[in-house]
Design a protein around this motif. Sequence first.
Motif, PDB file in Angstrom:
ATOM      1  N   ARG A  12     -18.992  87.480  86.891  1.00 19.74           N
ATOM      2  CA  ARG A  12     -18.521  86.123  86.625  1.00 19.74           C
ATOM      3  C   ARG A  12     -19.057  85.188  87.715  1.00 19.74           C
ATOM      4  N   VAL A  13     -20.004  84.348  87.345  1.00 16.51           N
ATOM      5  CA  VAL A  13     -20.577  83.388  88.282  1.00 16.51           C
ATOM      6  C   VAL A  13     -21.190  82.233  87.495  1.00 16.51           C
ATOM      7  N   ASP A  14     -21.087  81.052  88.039  1.00 11.84           N
ATOM      8  CA  ASP A  14     -21.694  79.860  87.458  1.00 11.84           C
ATOM      9  C   ASP A  14     -23.115  79.742  88.009  1.00 11.84           C
ATOM     10  N   ILE A  15     -24.108  79.601  87.132  1.00 16.91           N
ATOM     11  CA  ILE A  15     -25.486  79.531  87.619  1.00 16.91           C
ATOM     12  C   ILE A  15     -25.751  78.254  88.416  1.00 16.91           C
ATOM     13  N   ARG A  16     -24.806  77.305  88.382  1.00 13.24           N
ATOM     14  CA  ARG A  16     -24.926  76.115  89.217  1.00 13.24           C
ATOM     15  C   ARG A  16     -24.451  76.375  90.645  1.00 13.24           C
ATOM     16  N   ASN A  17     -23.878  77.547  90.871  1.00 17.33           N
ATOM     17  CA  ASN A  17     -23.361  77.922  92.189  1.00 17.33           C
ATOM     18  C   ASN A  17     -24.450  78.638  92.980  1.00 17.33           C
ATOM     19  N   PRO A  18     -24.607  78.317  94.265  1.00 14.77           N
ATOM     20  CA  PRO A  18     -25.624  79.005  95.090  1.00 14.77           C
ATOM     21  C   PRO A  18     -25.472  80.522  95.122  1.00 14.77           C
ATOM     22  N   LEU A  19     -24.300  81.018  94.728  1.00 15.89           N
ATOM     23  CA  LEU A  19     -24.080  82.456  94.715  1.00 15.89           C
ATOM     24  C   LEU A  19     -25.060  83.173  93.802  1.00 15.89           C
ATOM     25  N   ILE A  20     -25.581  82.478  92.773  1.00 14.80           N
ATOM     26  CA  ILE A  20     -26.509  83.122  91.839  1.00 14.80           C
ATOM     27  C   ILE A  20     -27.754  83.609  92.562  1.00 14.80           C
ATOM     28  N   ALA A  21     -28.211  82.865  93.575  1.00 13.61           N
ATOM     29  CA  ALA A  21     -29.398  83.273  94.329  1.00 13.61           C
ATOM     30  C   ALA A  21     -29.122  84.547  95.119  1.00 13.61           C
ATOM     31  N   LYS A  22     -27.921  84.668  95.677  1.00 17.91           N
ATOM     32  CA  LYS A  22     -27.568  85.876  96.427  1.00 17.91           C
ATOM     33  C   LYS A  22     -27.506  87.088  95.511  1.00 17.91           C
ATOM     34  N   ILE A  23     -26.960  86.889  94.316  1.00 16.37           N
ATOM     35  CA  ILE A  23     -26.883  87.995  93.358  1.00 16.37           C
ATOM     36  C   ILE A  23     -28.282  88.464  92.977  1.00 16.37           C
ATOM     37  N   MET A  24     -29.176  87.512  92.706  1.00 12.68           N
ATOM     38  CA  MET A  24     -30.533  87.868  92.314  1.00 12.68           C
ATOM     39  C   MET A  24     -31.261  88.608  93.431  1.00 12.68           C
ATOM     40  N   THR A  25     -31.065  88.157  94.656  1.00 13.81           N
ATOM     41  CA  THR A  25     -31.752  88.787  95.785  1.00 13.81           C
ATOM     42  C   THR A  25     -31.188  90.176  96.074  1.00 13.81           C
ATOM     43  N   SER A  26     -29.864  90.299  96.084  1.00  9.08           N
ATOM     44  CA  SER A  26     -29.251  91.596  96.411  1.00  9.08           C
ATOM     45  C   SER A  26     -29.543  92.642  95.336  1.00  9.08           C
ATOM     46  N   ALA A  27     -29.612  92.214  94.066  1.00  8.21           N
ATOM     47  CA  ALA A  27     -29.898  93.156  92.981  1.00  8.21           C
ATOM     48  C   ALA A  27     -31.389  93.369  92.773  1.00  8.21           C
ATOM     49  N   LYS A  28     -32.207  92.594  93.473  1.00  7.92           N
ATOM     50  CA  LYS A  28     -33.675  92.654  93.331  1.00  7.92           C
ATOM     51  C   LYS A  28     -34.095  92.434  91.870  1.00  7.92           C
ATOM     52  N   VAL A  29     -33.543  91.363  91.296  1.00  2.49           N
ATOM     53  CA  VAL A  29     -33.845  91.017  89.912  1.00  2.49           C
ATOM     54  C   VAL A  29     -35.312  90.638  89.780  1.00  2.49           C
ATOM     55  N   ASP A  30     -36.018  91.279  88.836  1.00  2.00           N
ATOM     56  CA  ASP A  30     -37.427  90.943  88.617  1.00  2.00           C
ATOM     57  C   ASP A  30     -37.651  90.181  87.314  1.00  2.00           C
ATOM     58  N   THR A  31     -36.664  90.208  86.411  1.00  2.00           N
ATOM     59  CA  THR A  31     -36.789  89.517  85.124  1.00  2.00           C
ATOM     60  C   THR A  31     -35.516  88.721  84.851  1.00  2.00           C
TER      61      THR A  31
ATOM     62  N   SER B   1     -36.844  83.514  95.126  1.00  2.00           N
ATOM     63  CA  SER B   1     -36.700  84.973  95.118  1.00  2.00           C
ATOM     64  C   SER B   1     -38.065  85.649  95.242  1.00  2.00           C
ATOM     65  N   PRO B   2     -38.195  86.610  96.140  1.00  2.00           N
ATOM     66  CA  PRO B   2     -39.464  87.337  96.263  1.00  2.00           C
ATOM     67  C   PRO B   2     -39.645  88.406  95.192  1.00  2.00           C
ATOM     68  N   HIS B   3     -38.600  88.659  94.408  1.00  2.00           N
ATOM     69  CA  HIS B   3     -38.648  89.751  93.445  1.00  2.00           C
ATOM     70  C   HIS B   3     -38.973  89.298  92.018  1.00  2.00           C
ATOM     71  N   VAL B   4     -38.593  88.071  91.655  1.00  2.00           N
ATOM     72  CA  VAL B   4     -38.752  87.610  90.273  1.00  2.00           C
ATOM     73  C   VAL B   4     -40.224  87.507  89.910  1.00  2.00           C
ATOM     74  N   ARG B   5     -40.597  88.121  88.790  1.00  3.49           N
ATOM     75  CA  ARG B   5     -41.976  88.051  88.313  1.00  3.49           C
ATOM     76  C   ARG B   5     -42.062  87.663  86.837  1.00  3.49           C
ATOM     77  N   LYS B   6     -40.881  87.530  86.188  1.00  2.00           N
ATOM     78  CA  LYS B   6     -40.886  87.149  84.784  1.00  2.00           C
ATOM     79  C   LYS B   6     -39.655  86.296  84.475  1.00  2.00           C
ATOM     80  N   LEU B   7     -39.878  85.239  83.673  1.00  2.00           N
ATOM     81  CA  LEU B   7     -38.799  84.347  83.252  1.00  2.00           C
ATOM     82  C   LEU B   7     -38.922  84.117  81.756  1.00  2.00           C
ATOM     83  N   VAL B   8     -37.815  84.320  81.041  1.00  2.00           N
ATOM     84  CA  VAL B   8     -37.765  84.081  79.598  1.00  2.00           C
ATOM     85  C   VAL B   8     -36.713  82.998  79.358  1.00  2.00           C
ATOM     86  N   VAL B   9     -37.087  81.931  78.642  1.00  2.00           N
ATOM     87  CA  VAL B   9     -36.213  80.779  78.461  1.00  2.00           C
ATOM     88  C   VAL B   9     -36.026  80.495  76.977  1.00  2.00           C
TER      89      VAL B   9
END
Length: 323
Positions: free
Chosen positions: A55-74, A111-119
């Motif tokens: 549960r997180v709002d993508i407008r919240n800076p917390l989303i960047a921490k989640i992406m970095t800690s999980a090493k999200v690539d997509t 993020s240093p891990h993201v390599r793909k974005l689908v919108v």
Amino acid sequence: MPSNVVLVTGVSGELGGRLLSRLGARPDLERVVGVDTAPPGAGVLRELGRAEFVRVDIRNPLIAKIMTSAKVDTVVHAAPACHPAGSGRYAAIKEANVIGTMRLLAACQNSPHVRKLVVTSTTAVYGASARSQAVFTEDAELFPAAAAGYSKDAVELEGYVRGFTRRRPDVGVTTFRFADLVAPDFDTVFTRYFSLPVVPTVLGFDARLQFLHADDALAVLERATVLDRPGVFNVAGTGVLSLSQAIRRAGRVGVGVPRLAMSPVGTALRLTRQVHVSADLVRLLNFGRVVDTERLTHEFGYSPRWTTREAFDDAVTERRATA
């Protein structure tokens, strides 16, 4: 390279939630994380498989921490909404669509891990007017920025995505412009509109419409997640339905009202919480909109299973039969 860790936004919505469960069933994905301000529906929660919800709002800076800690690539951005089904505050939807996208793209950029974005976007970016093209390709000029409403928000959203592509050319970006989604168990503006006992139409006009079955929308999103298919693609069922044909197939009666009268009619429907008749929707019902999907077939490699007519019949006719 195959996707390993996927983040899906907008999972409290019907499209994002079902995509989360589909991706959670794939053994080739290491981790699938769904985010939103509210959890997915109960049916989705029972079928999450290996997927998880945060549960997180993508407008919240917390989303960047989640992406970095999980090493999200997509990242699959399935949150944007167009033509909301019920009454709602436009300002809140606009902020979620536009500001939410800005914050998410900022997180992706850093993020240093993201390599793909689908919108997920919408064919509403082409607008609907007396000067509209008979058929829109992906290279067509987008809706004039001076116009207001959800269509303008979608154009603005795509502008931010193009800016992100220039800043991070190493990230593969896939943008889908969906025609209006329909499915028997999806609550959409059109399933509500064609469920009205008497369907208001713009007097003297018989718009050409296209629909996209939710199964095809989910299929292209899943394909773009696990394969590298960058680009901008129109997604719609083949063929068209005129508004009068659609009303007859839904077993309803259409009543033409002057265009200027559609606004008070729409207000009345909003007040009764039956259907949200926005200015964008009135323009679509007036002038219609048809898109070309050749690029989807030949470059992306997917042909929708459901034609416009089949998608409409499955959604609206089946909904009427089970009501």
